[in-house]
Motif scaffolding. Structure first.
Motif, PDB file in Angstrom:
ATOM      1  N   GLY A 198       0.908  -1.170  -0.009  1.00  0.00           N
ATOM      2  CA  GLY A 198       0.049   0.021  -0.009  1.00  0.00           C
ATOM      3  C   GLY A 198       0.802   1.317   0.216  1.00  0.00           C
ATOM      4  N   ALA A 199       1.755   1.280   0.795  1.00  0.00           N
ATOM      5  CA  ALA A 199       2.748   2.391   1.133  1.00  0.00           C
ATOM      6  C   ALA A 199       3.457   2.750  -0.629  1.00  0.00           C
ATOM      7  CB  ALA A 199       3.816   2.189   2.003  1.00  0.00           C
ATOM      8  N   HIS A 200       3.878   1.664  -1.083  1.00  0.00           N
ATOM      9  CA  HIS A 200       4.611   1.332  -2.314  1.00  0.00           C
ATOM     10  C   HIS A 200       3.695   2.371  -3.428  1.00  0.00           C
ATOM     11  CE1 HIS A 200       6.309   0.043  -6.180  1.00  0.00           C
ATOM     12  NE2 HIS A 200       7.484   0.458  -5.508  1.00  0.00           N
ATOM     13  N   THR A 201       2.545   1.815  -3.428  1.00  0.00           N
ATOM     14  CA  THR A 201       1.448   2.380  -4.573  1.00  0.00           C
ATOM     15  C   THR A 201       1.268   3.899  -4.256  1.00  0.00           C
ATOM     16  OG1 THR A 201       0.416   0.201  -4.546  1.00  0.00           O
ATOM     17  CG2 THR A 201      -1.098   2.101  -5.098  1.00  0.00           C
ATOM     18  N   VAL A 202       1.086   4.393  -3.063  1.00  0.00           N
ATOM     19  CA  VAL A 202       0.858   5.672  -2.901  1.00  0.00           C
ATOM     20  C   VAL A 202       1.984   6.538  -3.177  1.00  0.00           C
ATOM     21  CG1 VAL A 202       0.411   7.252  -1.074  1.00  0.00           C
ATOM     22  CG2 VAL A 202      -0.822   5.302  -1.043  1.00  0.00           C
ATOM     23  N   LEU A 203       3.171   5.830  -3.056  1.00  0.00           N
ATOM     24  CA  LEU A 203       4.441   6.657  -3.418  1.00  0.00           C
ATOM     25  C   LEU A 203       4.575   6.596  -4.902  1.00  0.00           C
ATOM     26  CD1 LEU A 203       7.213   5.442  -0.649  1.00  0.00           C
ATOM     27  CD2 LEU A 203       5.955   7.820  -0.711  1.00  0.00           C
ATOM     28  N   VAL A 204       4.430   5.696  -5.537  1.00  0.00           N
ATOM     29  CA  VAL A 204       4.868   5.738  -6.975  1.00  0.00           C
ATOM     30  C   VAL A 204       3.492   5.406  -7.932  1.00  0.00           C
ATOM     31  CG1 VAL A 204       7.277   5.191  -6.619  1.00  0.00           C
ATOM     32  CG2 VAL A 204       5.551   3.311  -7.067  1.00  0.00           C
ATOM     33  N   GLY A 205       2.577   4.734  -7.554  1.00  0.00           N
ATOM     34  CA  GLY A 205       1.308   4.692  -8.292  1.00  0.00           C
ATOM     35  C   GLY A 205       1.342   3.292  -8.682  1.00  0.00           C
ATOM     36  N   GLU A 206       0.106   2.714  -9.062  1.00  0.00           N
ATOM     37  CA  GLU A 206      -0.006   1.346  -9.742  1.00  0.00           C
ATOM     38  C   GLU A 206      -1.278   0.946 -10.324  1.00  0.00           C
ATOM     39  OE1 GLU A 206       0.685  -3.429  -8.473  1.00  0.00           O
ATOM     40  OE2 GLU A 206       1.366  -1.898  -7.017  1.00  0.00           O
ATOM     41  N   ASP A 207      -1.156   0.782 -11.535  1.00  0.00           N
ATOM     42  CA  ASP A 207      -2.486   0.276 -12.425  1.00  0.00           C
ATOM     43  C   ASP A 207      -3.673  -0.619 -11.520  1.00  0.00           C
ATOM     44  OD1 ASP A 207      -1.678   2.106 -14.346  1.00  0.00           O
ATOM     45  OD2 ASP A 207      -0.886   0.459 -15.497  1.00  0.00           O
ATOM     46  N   GLY A 208      -4.670  -0.507 -11.652  1.00  0.00           N
ATOM     47  CA  GLY A 208      -5.513  -1.256 -10.910  1.00  0.00           C
ATOM     48  C   GLY A 208      -5.938  -0.882  -9.268  1.00  0.00           C
ATOM     49  N   TYR A 253      13.475  12.851  -3.686  1.00  0.00           N
ATOM     50  CA  TYR A 253      14.836  11.868  -3.852  1.00  0.00           C
ATOM     51  C   TYR A 253      14.515  10.864  -2.527  1.00  0.00           C
ATOM     52  CZ  TYR A 253      17.300  15.268  -6.618  1.00  0.00           C
ATOM     53  OH  TYR A 253      17.600  16.180  -7.535  1.00  0.00           O
ATOM     54  N   LEU A 254      14.052  11.421  -1.611  1.00  0.00           N
ATOM     55  CA  LEU A 254      13.736  10.698  -0.337  1.00  0.00           C
ATOM     56  C   LEU A 254      12.673   9.609  -0.500  1.00  0.00           C
ATOM     57  CD1 LEU A 254      14.470  13.071   2.695  1.00  0.00           C
ATOM     58  CD2 LEU A 254      15.732  11.153   1.854  1.00  0.00           C
ATOM     59  N   LEU A 255      11.582  10.441  -1.143  1.00  0.00           N
ATOM     60  CA  LEU A 255      10.510   9.365  -1.637  1.00  0.00           C
ATOM     61  C   LEU A 255      10.592   8.291  -2.569  1.00  0.00           C
ATOM     62  CD1 LEU A 255       7.447  12.106  -1.779  1.00  0.00           C
ATOM     63  CD2 LEU A 255       7.946  10.461   0.032  1.00  0.00           C
ATOM     64  N   THR A 256      11.707   8.646  -3.488  1.00  0.00           N
ATOM     65  CA  THR A 256      12.228   7.671  -4.477  1.00  0.00           C
ATOM     66  C   THR A 256      12.731   6.594  -3.745  1.00  0.00           C
ATOM     67  OG1 THR A 256      12.052   9.287  -6.250  1.00  0.00           O
ATOM     68  CG2 THR A 256      13.049   7.390  -6.777  1.00  0.00           C
ATOM     69  N   ASP A 257      13.684   6.669  -2.968  1.00  0.00           N
ATOM     70  CA  ASP A 257      14.357   5.954  -2.416  1.00  0.00           C
ATOM     71  C   ASP A 257      13.588   5.129  -1.473  1.00  0.00           C
ATOM     72  OD1 ASP A 257      16.755   6.900  -3.343  1.00  0.00           O
ATOM     73  OD2 ASP A 257      17.359   7.874  -1.667  1.00  0.00           O
ATOM     74  N   ALA A 258      12.759   5.715  -0.804  1.00  0.00           N
ATOM     75  CA  ALA A 258      11.726   4.727  -0.024  1.00  0.00           C
ATOM     76  C   ALA A 258      10.858   3.932  -0.785  1.00  0.00           C
ATOM     77  CB  ALA A 258      11.053   5.789   0.986  1.00  0.00           C
ATOM     78  N   ALA A 259      10.475   4.251  -1.718  1.00  0.00           N
ATOM     79  CA  ALA A 259       9.674   3.264  -2.897  1.00  0.00           C
ATOM     80  C   ALA A 259      10.480   2.188  -3.329  1.00  0.00           C
ATOM     81  CB  ALA A 259       9.179   4.340  -3.959  1.00  0.00           C
ATOM     82  N   ALA A 312       0.428   9.602  -7.720  1.00  0.00           N
ATOM     83  CA  ALA A 312       1.371   9.213  -6.755  1.00  0.00           C
ATOM     84  C   ALA A 312       1.994  10.262  -6.464  1.00  0.00           C
ATOM     85  CB  ALA A 312       2.487   7.979  -7.520  1.00  0.00           C
ATOM     86  N   ALA A 313       2.575  10.117  -4.987  1.00  0.00           N
ATOM     87  CA  ALA A 313       3.313  11.050  -4.198  1.00  0.00           C
ATOM     88  C   ALA A 313       4.412  11.678  -5.107  1.00  0.00           C
ATOM     89  CB  ALA A 313       3.494  10.743  -2.806  1.00  0.00           C
ATOM     90  N   ALA A 314       5.170  10.648  -5.389  1.00  0.00           N
ATOM     91  CA  ALA A 314       6.451  11.053  -6.209  1.00  0.00           C
ATOM     92  C   ALA A 314       6.240  11.939  -7.257  1.00  0.00           C
ATOM     93  CB  ALA A 314       6.982   9.851  -6.435  1.00  0.00           C
ATOM     94  N   ALA A 315       5.192  11.634  -8.068  1.00  0.00           N
ATOM     95  CA  ALA A 315       4.675  12.504  -9.396  1.00  0.00           C
ATOM     96  C   ALA A 315       4.413  13.659  -8.726  1.00  0.00           C
ATOM     97  CB  ALA A 315       3.858  11.752 -10.156  1.00  0.00           C
ATOM     98  N   LEU A 316       3.787  13.867  -7.779  1.00  0.00           N
ATOM     99  CA  LEU A 316       3.225  15.324  -7.300  1.00  0.00           C
ATOM    100  C   LEU A 316       4.283  15.849  -6.868  1.00  0.00           C
ATOM    101  CD1 LEU A 316      -0.338  14.227  -5.426  1.00  0.00           C
ATOM    102  CD2 LEU A 316       0.013  15.172  -7.837  1.00  0.00           C
ATOM    103  N   VAL A 317       5.268  15.429  -6.176  1.00  0.00           N
ATOM    104  CA  VAL A 317       6.343  16.145  -5.715  1.00  0.00           C
ATOM    105  C   VAL A 317       7.343  16.598  -6.531  1.00  0.00           C
ATOM    106  CG1 VAL A 317       8.463  16.076  -4.303  1.00  0.00           C
ATOM    107  CG2 VAL A 317       6.359  15.046  -3.364  1.00  0.00           C
TER     108      VAL A 317
END
Length: 580
Positions: free
Chosen positions: A238-248, A290-296, A256-261
């Motif tokens: 769930g956390a990964h999806t929120v950070l980078v998004g995922e189809d379905g 960068y931190l969000l990307t690393d966390a994802a 996704a949070a990374a895209a919005l940032v």
């Protein structure tokens, strides 16, 4: 050497100054005049027990001060300086003792001072042995004791003999400790065997399970993770999806949070060309991206590694149960179990070495026994040599103390078994007159005879060429002439004067025959003031000339103005001078 004693509010003494000189000093006075209180004060200075009841009625406390002159190489001086004492300008050392009266809520506390420094009472007692030897009625009684007689003989035998005695006592103490340990090991043999068996069982269990340091903590974490694998997977996905998004999932990449940032960063960078503040904020937003990307990325890796493994979970739980069986018996956790195993191993080595330890202790005990036999023989030989010499010296002194025909015999016989002071029993016997049987001092000597024997022994210890006894600077005798009269009293005085040559002797006496030999004669009287008897500063007088004759006459007849008594007193003084 004692130079003076000052006393305040002790017994009948309100205030007194007792000056002392080398040689023989006698202290006389009517019964109850306060002579005994002078010795009580001296006893306090020498570390004796303080009695609040001796504080003068109405006084808050009693105080005694003494001044001592010491040679520069004195052991007393060295001990006093070690205790922090300071010397007076004339090089003398001042001793002070105070005793508070007993009052409601007070226990009559005593305090001691040495050279201006507060010290424990024991320090005064420690230096007293080097300063003064006190003899009184109690000391005469103690002379009846075989132990006291043995001590006198050992002192007479000399310093080399004392060194052998010291080595013997040290070896005796060591042997007692070895024998006690040997006895304990032997008596506790079965108990030690049971303890060893229990340790072996425990160590065997620890060795079978073989716990590793920190293993219980690591297992707990692993079990917790494996038992909640599905919950962990859902949370991470769930956390990964929120950070980078995922189809379905309803969260596309644009939402996704990374895209919005990233979108916010680009907007700030464009505007930041015109405002440094926005440019700085753009940098901070970029860092957040960068931190969000690393966390994802880390979440994705975590999801790949996370697996539900029921077999491993079961294995880990069984291993933890094994460790729990150890922690229930040997410690709260694995660290304590390992510590117990280490200590148990060392203890088991000690227990298993019991036979070797027993053999070593037995050998040590045998060696110490042989040493004691050798030292004990040397002690016996030294005592035998000293016994004949001491007996001869004391017998010579007794002849001069009006005990012609009297003999002292010193018997050294084997003890039933060796003790801490050697393998001998020392006994002094007195033949009171020619033809009389020898009887132990403790049974056959009268009070007067015992007084003279004690004085003869003291003179022999202090003056005989063969004596190795330590001679203190000052001797004090409290009514050593008890039970003595006539010619014997004259000879007691003569021997006290001989003892005082080259030293200092203080004697409390009721006999004019003894007082006549004094180099200094102090008289204690009492004044009556405010309805009570009291000794004041002027009531301790150093008498000379006609005043001394009057005091000796009073001691002889009870009437200081009796012509006959004065004539007799003058004759005593003349004879004492001729005798000396």
């Amino acid at each position: 050497m004692l130079e003076e004693i000052r006393i305040q509010d002790l017994g009948v003494i309100g205030r007194a100054h007792v000056p002392l000189r080398p040689g023989l000093t006698v202290l006389t006075g009517e019964t109850g005049a306060g002579k005994t209180m002078v010795l009580t004060g001296l006893n306090l200075l020498l570390g004796g027990k303080a009695d609040p009841a001796t504080v003068r009625t109405g006084g808050a406390s009693a105080a005694v001060e003494g001044r001592v002159l010491l040679p520069s190489d004195s052991r007393v001086l060295a001990r006093a300086l070690e205790a922090g004492a300071e010397l007076d300008d004339d090089g003398s050392l001042v001793l002070v003792r105070t005793v508070a009266a007993t009052t409601p809520g007070s226990t009559g506390r005593s305090r001691a001072f040495l050279g201006g420094r507060s010290v424990p009472q024991g320090v005064l007692a420690e230096i007293a042995d080097e300063l003064v030897t006190v003899h009184g009625q109690a000391d005469q009684a103690r002379l009846r004791s075989p132990a006291r007689q043995r001590q006198a003989l050992d002192a007479y035998a000399g310093p080399e003999h004392e060194e052998v005695l010291s080595a013997y006592r040290e070896s005796w103490s060591r042997r007692q400790a070895v024998v006690a340990e040997l006895h304990e090991l032997t008596e506790r043999g079965q108990e030690r065997a049971r303890e060893a068996e229990l340790l072996r069982l425990g160590l065997g269990e620890v060795e079978r399970i073989a716990p590793q340091p920190g293993e219980d903590v690591a297992l707990g974490a692993e079990i917790d993770r494996l038992a909640h694998a599905e919950d962990l997977r859902a949370a991470a996905a769930g956390a990964h999806t929120v950070l980078v998004g995922e189809d379905g999932t309803g969260v596309g990449e644009e939402q996704a949070a990374a895209a919005l940032v990233e979108h916010a960063r680009r907007a700030l960078e464009l505007a930041g060309e015109h405002d440094p503040t926005l440019a700085a904020l753009a940098t901070r937003v970029a860092e957040a991206g960068y931190l969000l990307t690393d966390a994802a990325t880390d979440l994705a890796s975590y999801l790949e590694d996370l697996q539900a493994d029921p077999a491993r979970l079961d294995q880990a739980q069984r291993r933890r149960a094994e460790l729990a069986s150890l922690t229930r018996s040997y410690g709260a956790d694995v660290a304590e179990v390992l510590a117990w195993a280490d200590a148990a191993g060392r203890r088991l080595l000690d227990l298993d070495d019991g036979d070797g330890r027993l053999a070593a202790l037995a050998a040590q005990a045998e060696e110490l026994t042989a040493t004691l036999e050798t030292l004990g023989k040397s002690i016996t030989d030294g005592r035998l040599r000293a016994a004949s010499s001491l007996a001869e010296a004391v017998t010579t002194e007794l002849a001069g103390l009006a005990m012609g025909g009297a003999q002292l015999r010193v018997r050294v016989e084997p003890a039933d078994e060796p003790g801490p002071h050697g393998a001998d029993v020392v006994e002094m016997l007195l033949v009171p007159h020619a033809g009389a049987p020898a009887r132990p001092l403790g049974k056959g000597a009268s009070g007067g005879e015992l007084s003279r024997v004690m004085l003869a022994i003291e003179v022999a210890l202090a003056t005989s060429p063969g004596s190795g006894a330590h001679r203190p600077a000052t001797f004090v005798f409290d009514e050593v002439d008890a039970g003595v009269g006539g010619k014997a009293a004259v000879e007691v005085g003569r021997r006290l004067a001989a003892l005082a040559r080259g030293g200092q002797v203080l004697v409390v006496t009721h006999l004019a025959q003894v007082a006549a030999f004094a180099d200094q004669h102090l008289v204690v009287t009492k004044s009556t003031g405010e309805g009570a008897d009291v000794v004041t500063e002027s009531d301790v007088r150093d008498v000379t000339g006609d005043e001394r004759v009057r005091e000796l006459a009073r001691m002889l007849s009870g009437h200081q103005d009796s012509d006959a008594a004065r004539t007799h007193a003058a004759e005593l003084l003349s004879l004492s001078g001729m005798g000396r």
